[in-house]
Design a protein around this motif. Structure first.
Motif, mmCIF file in Angstrom:
data_model
loop_
_atom_site.group_PDB
_atom_site.id
_atom_site.type_symbol
_atom_site.label_atom_id
_atom_site.label_comp_id
_atom_site.label_asym_id
_atom_site.label_seq_id
_atom_site.Cartn_x
_atom_site.Cartn_y
_atom_site.Cartn_z
ATOM 1 N N LYS A 128 23.409 6.975 -26.401
ATOM 2 C CA LYS A 128 23.570 8.017 -27.572
ATOM 3 C C LYS A 128 23.301 9.401 -27.185
ATOM 4 N N ARG A 129 22.947 10.746 -27.168
ATOM 5 C CA ARG A 129 22.898 11.854 -27.119
ATOM 6 C C ARG A 129 21.476 12.889 -28.307
ATOM 7 N N ILE A 130 21.107 12.580 -27.699
ATOM 8 C CA ILE A 130 19.592 12.808 -28.099
ATOM 9 C C ILE A 130 18.565 13.994 -28.204
ATOM 10 N N LEU A 131 18.891 14.793 -29.224
ATOM 11 C CA LEU A 131 17.493 16.212 -28.788
ATOM 12 C C LEU A 131 16.028 15.762 -29.305
ATOM 13 N N VAL A 185 19.054 12.609 -22.772
ATOM 14 C CA VAL A 185 17.554 13.253 -23.584
ATOM 15 C C VAL A 185 17.891 14.975 -23.208
ATOM 16 N N ARG A 186 17.464 15.452 -24.057
ATOM 17 C CA ARG A 186 17.184 16.753 -24.037
ATOM 18 C C ARG A 186 16.356 17.201 -24.745
ATOM 19 N N VAL A 187 15.193 17.971 -24.403
ATOM 20 C CA VAL A 187 13.477 18.651 -25.131
ATOM 21 C C VAL A 187 13.701 20.134 -26.099
ATOM 22 N N VAL A 188 13.754 20.228 -26.576
ATOM 23 C CA VAL A 188 13.358 21.323 -27.449
ATOM 24 C C VAL A 188 12.047 21.480 -27.882
ATOM 25 N N HIS A 246 6.045 9.464 -23.359
ATOM 26 C CA HIS A 246 6.172 8.938 -22.949
ATOM 27 C C HIS A 246 7.400 8.248 -24.062
ATOM 28 N N LEU A 247 8.032 8.889 -25.080
ATOM 29 C CA LEU A 247 9.066 8.986 -25.271
ATOM 30 C C LEU A 247 10.251 8.489 -25.234
ATOM 31 N N ALA A 248 10.475 10.205 -24.280
ATOM 32 C CA ALA A 248 10.979 10.527 -23.399
ATOM 33 C C ALA A 248 11.944 9.169 -23.015
#
Length: 443
Positions: free
Chosen positions: A7-10, A36-39, A24-26
Protein backbone atom coordinates in the motif's frame (compact mmCIF):
# COMPACT_ATOMS: atom_id res chain seq x y z
CA UNK A 1 -1.21 -8.84 13.26
CA UNK A 2 -0.26 -9.41 9.65
CA UNK A 3 -0.96 -6.51 7.31
CA UNK A 4 -1.45 -6.44 3.54
CA UNK A 5 1.68 -5.37 1.71
CA UNK A 6 2.21 -2.91 -1.09
CA UNK A 7 0.00 0.00 0.00
CA UNK A 8 1.15 3.54 -0.78
CA UNK A 9 0.86 5.45 2.50
CA UNK A 10 1.32 9.18 2.97
CA UNK A 11 2.20 9.74 6.62
CA UNK A 12 1.38 13.24 7.82
CA UNK A 13 2.97 14.49 11.05
CA UNK A 14 1.67 17.56 12.85
CA UNK A 15 2.99 19.55 15.81
CA UNK A 16 2.50 17.35 18.88
CA UNK A 17 4.89 15.82 21.39
CA UNK A 18 3.65 12.42 20.18
CA UNK A 19 5.50 13.09 16.89
CA UNK A 20 8.40 11.11 18.32
CA UNK A 21 6.20 7.99 18.01
CA UNK A 22 5.75 8.65 14.30
CA UNK A 23 9.31 7.48 13.60
CA UNK A 24 8.47 4.06 15.01
CA UNK A 25 5.16 4.08 13.14
CA UNK A 26 6.94 4.77 9.83
CA UNK A 27 9.34 1.92 10.56
CA UNK A 28 6.48 -0.51 11.31
CA UNK A 29 4.70 0.41 8.10
CA UNK A 30 7.86 -0.07 6.06
CA UNK A 31 8.57 -3.36 7.78
CA UNK A 32 5.06 -4.55 6.85
CA UNK A 33 5.86 -3.98 3.18
CA UNK A 34 4.21 -0.60 2.56
CA UNK A 35 5.68 2.31 0.63
CA UNK A 36 5.77 5.31 2.95
CA UNK A 37 6.29 8.98 2.18
CA UNK A 38 6.23 11.60 4.91
CA UNK A 39 4.86 15.14 5.00
CA UNK A 40 5.59 17.28 8.06
CA UNK A 41 4.07 20.55 9.20
CA UNK A 42 6.38 23.36 10.31
CA UNK A 43 5.50 22.71 13.94
CA UNK A 44 6.21 18.98 13.66
CA UNK A 45 9.84 19.76 12.84
CA UNK A 46 10.25 21.24 16.31
CA UNK A 47 9.69 17.75 17.76
CA UNK A 48 11.39 15.45 15.24
CA UNK A 49 13.67 16.14 12.28
CA UNK A 50 12.88 15.37 8.63
CA UNK A 51 16.26 13.61 8.38
CA UNK A 52 15.11 10.96 10.88
CA UNK A 53 12.02 10.16 8.83
CA UNK A 54 13.98 10.20 5.59
CA UNK A 55 16.43 7.64 6.99
CA UNK A 56 13.59 5.37 8.13
CA UNK A 57 11.53 5.54 4.93
CA UNK A 58 14.24 5.91 2.33
CA UNK A 59 12.22 8.73 0.73
CA UNK A 60 12.66 12.52 0.79
CA UNK A 61 10.48 14.19 3.42
CA UNK A 62 8.24 17.00 2.18
CA UNK A 63 7.78 20.02 4.46
CA UNK A 64 6.79 22.94 2.27
CA UNK A 65 3.91 23.66 -0.08
CA UNK A 66 6.05 26.14 -1.99
CA UNK A 67 9.07 23.91 -2.58
CA UNK A 68 10.55 25.21 -5.89
CA UNK A 69 11.93 21.83 -6.96
CA UNK A 70 8.83 19.83 -6.10
CA UNK A 71 6.42 22.42 -7.44
CA UNK A 72 8.12 22.47 -10.84
CA UNK A 73 6.00 19.45 -11.73
CA UNK A 74 3.00 20.29 -9.52
CA UNK A 75 4.54 18.01 -6.90
CA UNK A 76 1.79 18.37 -4.33
CA UNK A 77 -0.85 17.19 -6.83
CA UNK A 78 1.33 14.27 -7.89
CA UNK A 79 1.80 13.30 -4.25
CA UNK A 80 -1.95 13.55 -3.63
CA UNK A 81 -2.59 11.22 -6.57
CA UNK A 82 0.16 8.83 -5.49
CA UNK A 83 -1.29 8.10 -2.05
CA UNK A 84 -3.70 5.22 -1.48
CA UNK A 85 -3.97 6.10 2.21
CA UNK A 86 -3.32 9.35 4.05
CA UNK A 87 -2.54 8.73 7.71
CA UNK A 88 -1.98 11.68 10.05
CA UNK A 89 -0.26 10.76 13.31
CA UNK A 90 -0.26 12.73 15.48
CA UNK A 91 -3.26 14.86 14.53
CA UNK A 92 -3.46 17.92 16.76
CA UNK A 93 -6.62 19.79 17.71
CA UNK A 94 -5.49 22.66 15.48
CA UNK A 95 -4.96 20.45 12.45
CA UNK A 96 -8.33 18.76 12.98
CA UNK A 97 -10.06 22.15 13.11
CA UNK A 98 -8.30 23.33 9.94
CA UNK A 99 -9.31 20.16 8.07
CA UNK A 100 -12.93 20.58 9.18
CA UNK A 101 -12.99 24.08 7.67
CA UNK A 102 -11.24 23.06 4.46
CA UNK A 103 -8.05 25.04 4.99
CA UNK A 104 -5.24 24.51 2.50
CA UNK A 105 -2.58 26.76 4.01
CA UNK A 106 0.25 24.23 4.16
CA UNK A 107 1.33 21.14 2.26
CA UNK A 108 -0.42 18.59 4.50
CA UNK A 109 -3.87 20.21 4.47
CA UNK A 110 -3.59 20.88 0.74
CA UNK A 111 -2.83 17.22 0.07
CA UNK A 112 -5.84 16.17 2.15
CA UNK A 113 -8.13 18.34 0.03
CA UNK A 114 -6.54 17.29 -3.25
CA UNK A 115 -6.52 13.53 -2.64
CA UNK A 116 -9.24 10.90 -3.10
CA UNK A 117 -7.26 8.43 -0.96
CA UNK A 118 -8.65 6.75 2.15
CA UNK A 119 -7.97 8.94 5.17
CA UNK A 120 -7.26 8.16 8.82
CA UNK A 121 -5.84 10.09 11.73
CA UNK A 122 -4.62 9.41 15.27
CA UNK A 123 -5.59 12.40 17.46
CA UNK A 124 -3.15 13.56 20.14
CA UNK A 125 -3.76 16.44 22.53
CA UNK A 126 -4.30 17.48 26.15
CA UNK A 127 -7.25 15.75 27.80
CA UNK A 128 -9.15 19.05 28.28
CA UNK A 129 -8.70 19.88 24.60
CA UNK A 130 -10.01 16.45 23.59
CA UNK A 131 -13.07 16.84 25.85
CA UNK A 132 -13.85 20.37 24.62
CA UNK A 133 -17.17 20.66 22.75
CA UNK A 134 -15.40 22.24 19.77
CA UNK A 135 -13.16 19.18 19.39
CA UNK A 136 -16.18 16.90 19.74
CA UNK A 137 -17.95 18.79 16.96
CA UNK A 138 -14.84 18.64 14.77
CA UNK A 139 -14.52 14.91 15.42
CA UNK A 140 -18.07 14.27 14.30
CA UNK A 141 -17.60 16.38 11.17
CA UNK A 142 -14.34 14.68 10.23
CA UNK A 143 -15.99 11.27 10.53
CA UNK A 144 -18.90 12.52 8.42
CA UNK A 145 -16.35 13.70 5.83
CA UNK A 146 -14.90 10.20 5.61
CA UNK A 147 -12.00 10.37 8.05
CA UNK A 148 -11.40 7.37 10.25
CA UNK A 149 -10.29 8.32 13.76
CA UNK A 150 -7.94 5.93 15.54
CA UNK A 151 -8.10 6.62 19.26
CA UNK A 152 -7.16 8.56 21.20
CA UNK A 153 -5.95 6.47 24.11
CA UNK A 154 -6.22 7.51 27.76
CA UNK A 155 -3.57 7.72 30.47
CA UNK A 156 -0.67 9.87 31.66
CA UNK A 157 0.11 12.85 29.44
CA UNK A 158 3.31 14.81 28.90
CA UNK A 159 1.74 17.89 30.53
CA UNK A 160 1.12 15.95 33.74
CA UNK A 161 -2.63 15.49 33.21
CA UNK A 162 -4.30 12.09 33.14
CA UNK A 163 -7.15 11.29 30.76
CA UNK A 164 -8.09 10.77 27.11
CA UNK A 165 -5.98 12.38 24.41
CA UNK A 166 -2.83 10.27 24.14
CA UNK A 167 -1.96 9.13 20.64
CA UNK A 168 -2.37 5.40 20.17
CA UNK A 169 0.84 3.43 20.26
CA UNK A 170 2.22 2.76 16.74
CA UNK A 171 1.49 -0.97 17.00
CA UNK A 172 -2.15 -0.21 17.87
CA UNK A 173 -2.44 2.17 14.92
CA UNK A 174 -1.13 -0.44 12.48
CA UNK A 175 -3.42 -3.05 14.04
CA UNK A 176 -6.45 -0.75 13.73
CA UNK A 177 -5.66 0.17 10.12
CA UNK A 178 -5.28 -3.39 8.90
CA UNK A 179 -7.74 -5.65 10.68
CA UNK A 180 -8.13 -9.38 10.36
CA UNK A 181 -9.93 -10.48 7.19
CA UNK A 182 -13.06 -11.51 9.14
CA UNK A 183 -13.44 -8.16 10.89
CA UNK A 184 -16.41 -6.10 9.81
CA UNK A 185 -15.52 -3.14 7.56
CA UNK A 186 -16.10 0.36 8.85
CA UNK A 187 -18.36 1.15 5.88
CA UNK A 188 -19.47 -0.93 2.95
CA UNK A 189 -17.81 0.50 -0.21
CA UNK A 190 -21.05 0.95 -2.16
CA UNK A 191 -23.29 1.93 0.76
CA UNK A 192 -24.57 5.40 1.46
CA UNK A 193 -23.60 6.81 4.87
CA UNK A 194 -27.09 6.26 6.35
CA UNK A 195 -27.27 2.69 5.06
CA UNK A 196 -23.85 1.89 6.46
CA UNK A 197 -24.57 3.55 9.83
CA UNK A 198 -27.92 2.14 11.03
CA UNK A 199 -27.20 3.18 14.63
CA UNK A 200 -26.78 6.84 13.69
CA UNK A 201 -28.62 9.03 16.20
CA UNK A 202 -28.43 6.46 19.01
CA UNK A 203 -26.41 7.00 22.17
CA UNK A 204 -24.96 3.75 23.53
CA UNK A 205 -23.28 3.29 26.91
CA UNK A 206 -21.17 0.15 27.37
CA UNK A 207 -19.37 -1.13 30.47
CA UNK A 208 -16.29 -3.27 29.84
CA UNK A 209 -13.44 -5.04 31.58
CA UNK A 210 -13.06 -6.04 35.22
CA UNK A 211 -13.34 -4.00 38.39
CA UNK A 212 -10.75 -4.03 41.15
CA UNK A 213 -11.76 -3.97 44.81
CA UNK A 214 -8.85 -2.99 47.09
CA UNK A 215 -7.94 -4.99 50.17
CA UNK A 216 -4.95 -2.86 51.10
CA UNK A 217 -2.56 -0.51 49.22
CA UNK A 218 -1.03 -3.41 47.23
CA UNK A 219 -3.75 -6.07 46.87
CA UNK A 220 -7.19 -6.23 45.34
CA UNK A 221 -9.99 -8.61 44.34
CA UNK A 222 -10.64 -8.90 40.59
CA UNK A 223 -11.30 -11.38 37.77
CA UNK A 224 -9.93 -12.52 34.41
CA UNK A 225 -11.90 -10.18 32.14
CA UNK A 226 -9.71 -8.62 29.44
CA UNK A 227 -12.33 -6.14 28.22
CA UNK A 228 -11.96 -7.35 24.61
CA UNK A 229 -15.65 -8.10 24.09
CA UNK A 230 -16.82 -4.77 25.48
CA UNK A 231 -14.25 -2.87 23.44
CA UNK A 232 -15.26 -4.79 20.30
CA UNK A 233 -18.88 -3.80 20.94
CA UNK A 234 -17.87 -0.16 21.43
CA UNK A 235 -15.88 -0.12 18.20
CA UNK A 236 -18.67 -1.82 16.24
CA UNK A 237 -21.33 0.53 17.66
CA UNK A 238 -19.27 3.59 16.73
CA UNK A 239 -18.70 2.19 13.22
CA UNK A 240 -22.47 1.77 12.88
CA UNK A 241 -22.91 5.46 13.63
CA UNK A 242 -23.79 5.51 17.33
CA UNK A 243 -22.46 7.95 19.88
CA UNK A 244 -20.64 5.59 22.24
CA UNK A 245 -19.68 6.04 25.89
CA UNK A 246 -17.34 3.28 27.11
CA UNK A 247 -17.02 2.89 30.88
CA UNK A 248 -13.87 0.83 31.24
CA UNK A 249 -12.33 -1.03 34.12
CA UNK A 250 -8.53 -1.50 34.19
CA UNK A 251 -7.49 -3.07 30.86
CA UNK A 252 -4.55 -2.91 28.45
CA UNK A 253 -6.53 -1.94 25.37
CA UNK A 254 -6.50 1.11 23.13
CA UNK A 255 -9.59 3.28 22.94
CA UNK A 256 -11.61 2.39 19.82
CA UNK A 257 -11.90 5.08 17.17
CA UNK A 258 -14.67 7.59 17.80
CA UNK A 259 -15.49 6.27 21.28
CA UNK A 260 -15.72 8.39 24.44
CA UNK A 261 -13.89 6.42 27.12
CA UNK A 262 -14.23 6.87 30.89
CA UNK A 263 -11.78 4.91 33.04
CA UNK A 264 -12.87 3.58 36.43
CA UNK A 265 -11.42 1.09 38.88
CA UNK A 266 -13.95 -0.11 41.45
CA UNK A 267 -17.55 -1.27 41.15
CA UNK A 268 -18.76 1.83 42.97
CA UNK A 269 -16.95 4.07 40.49
CA UNK A 270 -18.42 2.11 37.58
CA UNK A 271 -21.89 2.33 39.14
CA UNK A 272 -21.69 6.11 39.53
CA UNK A 273 -20.65 6.53 35.89
CA UNK A 274 -23.27 4.06 34.67
CA UNK A 275 -26.14 5.74 36.53
CA UNK A 276 -25.12 9.12 35.17
CA UNK A 277 -24.67 8.08 31.54
CA UNK A 278 -27.68 5.74 31.43
CA UNK A 279 -29.98 8.75 31.74
CA UNK A 280 -28.47 10.09 28.50
CA UNK A 281 -28.52 6.81 26.57
CA UNK A 282 -30.83 4.93 24.21
CA UNK A 283 -29.02 1.64 24.81
CA UNK A 284 -27.13 0.37 27.86
CA UNK A 285 -24.89 -2.70 27.47
CA UNK A 286 -23.50 -4.16 30.69
CA UNK A 287 -20.54 -6.16 29.42
CA UNK A 288 -18.19 -5.54 32.35
CA UNK A 289 -17.31 -8.31 34.77
CA UNK A 290 -18.18 -6.38 37.93
CA UNK A 291 -16.93 -7.80 41.23
CA UNK A 292 -19.90 -9.02 43.27
CA UNK A 293 -18.24 -8.18 46.58
CA UNK A 294 -15.72 -5.77 48.07
CA UNK A 295 -13.85 -5.61 51.36
CA UNK A 296 -15.92 -4.21 54.21
CA UNK A 297 -12.83 -2.39 55.39
CA UNK A 298 -9.77 -1.54 53.30
CA UNK A 299 -6.56 -1.72 55.29
CA UNK A 300 -4.60 1.52 55.37
CA UNK A 301 -1.34 -0.43 55.26
CA UNK A 302 -0.25 -3.69 53.66
CA UNK A 303 -1.77 -6.70 55.39
CA UNK A 304 1.09 -8.73 56.85
CA UNK A 305 1.34 -12.45 57.34
CA UNK A 306 1.26 -13.56 60.95
CA UNK A 307 3.44 -16.36 62.28
CA UNK A 308 0.72 -17.94 64.42
CA UNK A 309 -2.00 -18.25 61.74
CA UNK A 310 -2.29 -20.01 58.40
CA UNK A 311 -5.58 -18.29 57.58
CA UNK A 312 -6.66 -14.79 56.64
CA UNK A 313 -10.31 -13.95 57.15
CA UNK A 314 -11.89 -11.18 55.12
CA UNK A 315 -15.30 -9.64 55.59
CA UNK A 316 -16.90 -8.84 52.24
CA UNK A 317 -19.99 -6.78 51.44
CA UNK A 318 -22.08 -6.72 48.28
CA UNK A 319 -21.29 -4.31 45.49
CA UNK A 320 -24.14 -2.55 43.67
CA UNK A 321 -25.80 -4.65 40.98
CA UNK A 322 -25.26 -2.09 38.24
CA UNK A 323 -27.26 -3.65 35.41
CA UNK A 324 -30.22 -4.41 37.68
CA UNK A 325 -30.24 -0.89 39.12
CA UNK A 326 -30.12 0.74 35.70
CA UNK A 327 -32.78 -1.64 34.38
CA UNK A 328 -35.31 -0.94 37.13
CA UNK A 329 -34.98 2.84 36.99
CA UNK A 330 -36.59 4.20 33.85
CA UNK A 331 -35.62 7.32 31.93
CA UNK A 332 -39.05 8.42 30.73
CA UNK A 333 -39.37 8.32 26.94
CA UNK A 334 -35.59 7.78 26.71
CA UNK A 335 -35.55 4.59 28.76
CA UNK A 336 -32.39 2.68 27.75
CA UNK A 337 -32.77 -0.64 25.96
CA UNK A 338 -31.04 -2.93 28.47
CA UNK A 339 -28.56 -5.60 27.37
CA UNK A 340 -26.81 -7.78 29.94
CA UNK A 341 -24.12 -10.44 29.75
CA UNK A 342 -24.03 -13.81 31.48
CA UNK A 343 -20.61 -15.47 31.65
CA UNK A 344 -21.24 -18.97 32.97
CA UNK A 345 -19.34 -22.24 33.38
CA UNK A 346 -22.38 -24.60 33.46
CA UNK A 347 -26.12 -24.57 32.71
CA UNK A 348 -25.48 -21.48 30.60
CA UNK A 349 -28.95 -21.06 29.11
CA UNK A 350 -30.81 -21.74 32.36
CA UNK A 351 -28.78 -19.19 34.32
CA UNK A 352 -29.06 -16.66 31.49
CA UNK A 353 -32.86 -17.05 31.30
CA UNK A 354 -33.10 -16.47 35.04
CA UNK A 355 -30.88 -13.38 34.89
CA UNK A 356 -32.84 -11.94 31.95
CA UNK A 357 -36.10 -12.15 33.89
CA UNK A 358 -34.83 -11.38 37.37
CA UNK A 359 -32.99 -8.22 36.34
CA UNK A 360 -35.62 -6.93 33.94
CA UNK A 361 -33.44 -6.90 30.83
CA UNK A 362 -34.46 -6.53 27.20
CA UNK A 363 -31.76 -8.89 25.92
CA UNK A 364 -28.98 -11.00 27.37
CA UNK A 365 -25.79 -12.34 25.81
CA UNK A 366 -24.74 -15.64 27.37
CA UNK A 367 -21.50 -17.48 26.87
CA UNK A 368 -19.65 -20.44 28.36
CA UNK A 369 -16.32 -19.14 29.68
CA UNK A 370 -15.13 -22.66 30.53
CA UNK A 371 -14.59 -23.51 26.84
CA UNK A 372 -10.93 -23.49 25.76
CA UNK A 373 -10.00 -20.64 23.44
CA UNK A 374 -13.23 -18.71 24.05
CA UNK A 375 -14.36 -16.11 26.58
CA UNK A 376 -12.06 -14.34 29.03
CA UNK A 377 -8.82 -13.10 27.48
CA UNK A 378 -9.40 -14.87 24.15
CA UNK A 379 -9.82 -13.20 20.76
CA UNK A 380 -12.80 -15.40 19.86
CA UNK A 381 -16.12 -16.13 21.49
CA UNK A 382 -19.52 -17.74 20.92
CA UNK A 383 -22.79 -16.47 22.33
CA UNK A 384 -26.42 -17.29 22.92
CA UNK A 385 -28.77 -14.29 22.65
CA UNK A 386 -32.06 -14.38 24.57
CA UNK A 387 -34.88 -11.83 24.77
CA UNK A 388 -38.53 -11.64 25.81
CA UNK A 389 -40.83 -11.98 22.81
CA UNK A 390 -44.62 -11.72 22.81
CA UNK A 391 -46.58 -14.41 20.97
CA UNK A 392 -50.24 -15.42 20.74
CA UNK A 393 -50.00 -17.39 23.98
CA UNK A 394 -48.35 -14.57 25.92
CA UNK A 395 -44.67 -14.09 26.70
CA UNK A 396 -42.24 -16.42 24.96
CA UNK A 397 -38.47 -16.18 24.72
CA UNK A 398 -36.58 -15.17 21.60
CA UNK A 399 -33.37 -17.06 20.99
CA UNK A 400 -30.41 -16.78 18.60
CA UNK A 401 -27.22 -18.83 18.80
CA UNK A 402 -24.03 -17.28 17.40
CA UNK A 403 -21.16 -19.71 16.68
CA UNK A 404 -17.54 -19.21 17.66
CA UNK A 405 -15.99 -16.31 15.75
CA UNK A 406 -13.71 -13.34 16.32
CA UNK A 407 -14.99 -10.93 18.95
CA UNK A 408 -15.01 -8.14 16.36
CA UNK A 409 -17.35 -10.12 14.11
CA UNK A 410 -19.41 -11.34 17.05
CA UNK A 411 -19.87 -7.76 18.26
CA UNK A 412 -21.39 -6.77 14.92
CA UNK A 413 -23.73 -9.78 15.01
CA UNK A 414 -24.86 -8.90 18.54
CA UNK A 415 -25.53 -5.30 17.52
CA UNK A 416 -27.47 -6.42 14.46
CA UNK A 417 -29.79 -8.39 16.72
CA UNK A 418 -29.95 -5.53 19.22
CA UNK A 419 -31.01 -3.07 16.50
CA UNK A 420 -33.72 -5.49 15.35
CA UNK A 421 -35.04 -5.79 18.91
CA UNK A 422 -34.81 -2.04 19.45
CA UNK A 423 -36.80 -1.35 16.29
CA UNK A 424 -39.45 -3.82 17.41
CA UNK A 425 -39.56 -2.26 20.90
CA UNK A 426 -40.05 1.19 19.36
CA UNK A 427 -42.89 -0.14 17.20
CA UNK A 428 -44.71 -1.61 20.20
CA UNK A 429 -44.08 1.46 22.45
CA UNK A 430 -43.35 -0.57 25.58
CA UNK A 431 -44.96 0.86 28.75
CA UNK A 432 -41.72 0.18 30.63
CA UNK A 433 -40.62 3.68 29.62
CA UNK A 434 -43.06 5.33 31.97
CA UNK A 435 -41.31 5.93 35.28
CA UNK A 436 -38.74 8.68 35.92
CA UNK A 437 -35.06 7.81 36.14
CA UNK A 438 -33.78 8.21 39.71
CA UNK A 439 -30.89 5.82 40.41
CA UNK A 440 -29.87 5.08 43.95
CA UNK A 441 -26.52 6.21 45.20
CA UNK A 442 -23.92 3.43 44.82
CA UNK A 443 -23.49 1.50 48.03
Amino acid sequence: MATPSGKRILLGISAGIAAYKSAHLARLLKKAGHEVRVVMTDGAQAFITPLTLQALTGEPVRTSLLDPEAEAGMGHIELARWAELILIAPATADLMARLVHGHADDLLTTLCLASDADKAMAPAMNQAMWRHPATARNTRQLEADGWRLLGPDAGDQACGDVGPGRMLEPEAIVDALFKAPDAAPLMAPDATPDEARPAKGLTVTITAGPTREPLDPVRYLSNHSSGKMGYALAEAAAALGATVHLISGPVSLATPSGVNRLDVTSANEMAEAAYRLAAQSDVFIGCAAVADYRAANVSEHKIKKTANSDELKLTLVKNPDIIAEVAKHRAGALRPFMVGFAAETRDVEAYARDKLTRKGLDMIVANDVSLAGLGFGADHNAALLLWPSADEAGQALGRRALPAQSKATLATAILDCLLERLEQADATASPLAATPYSPQDPQ
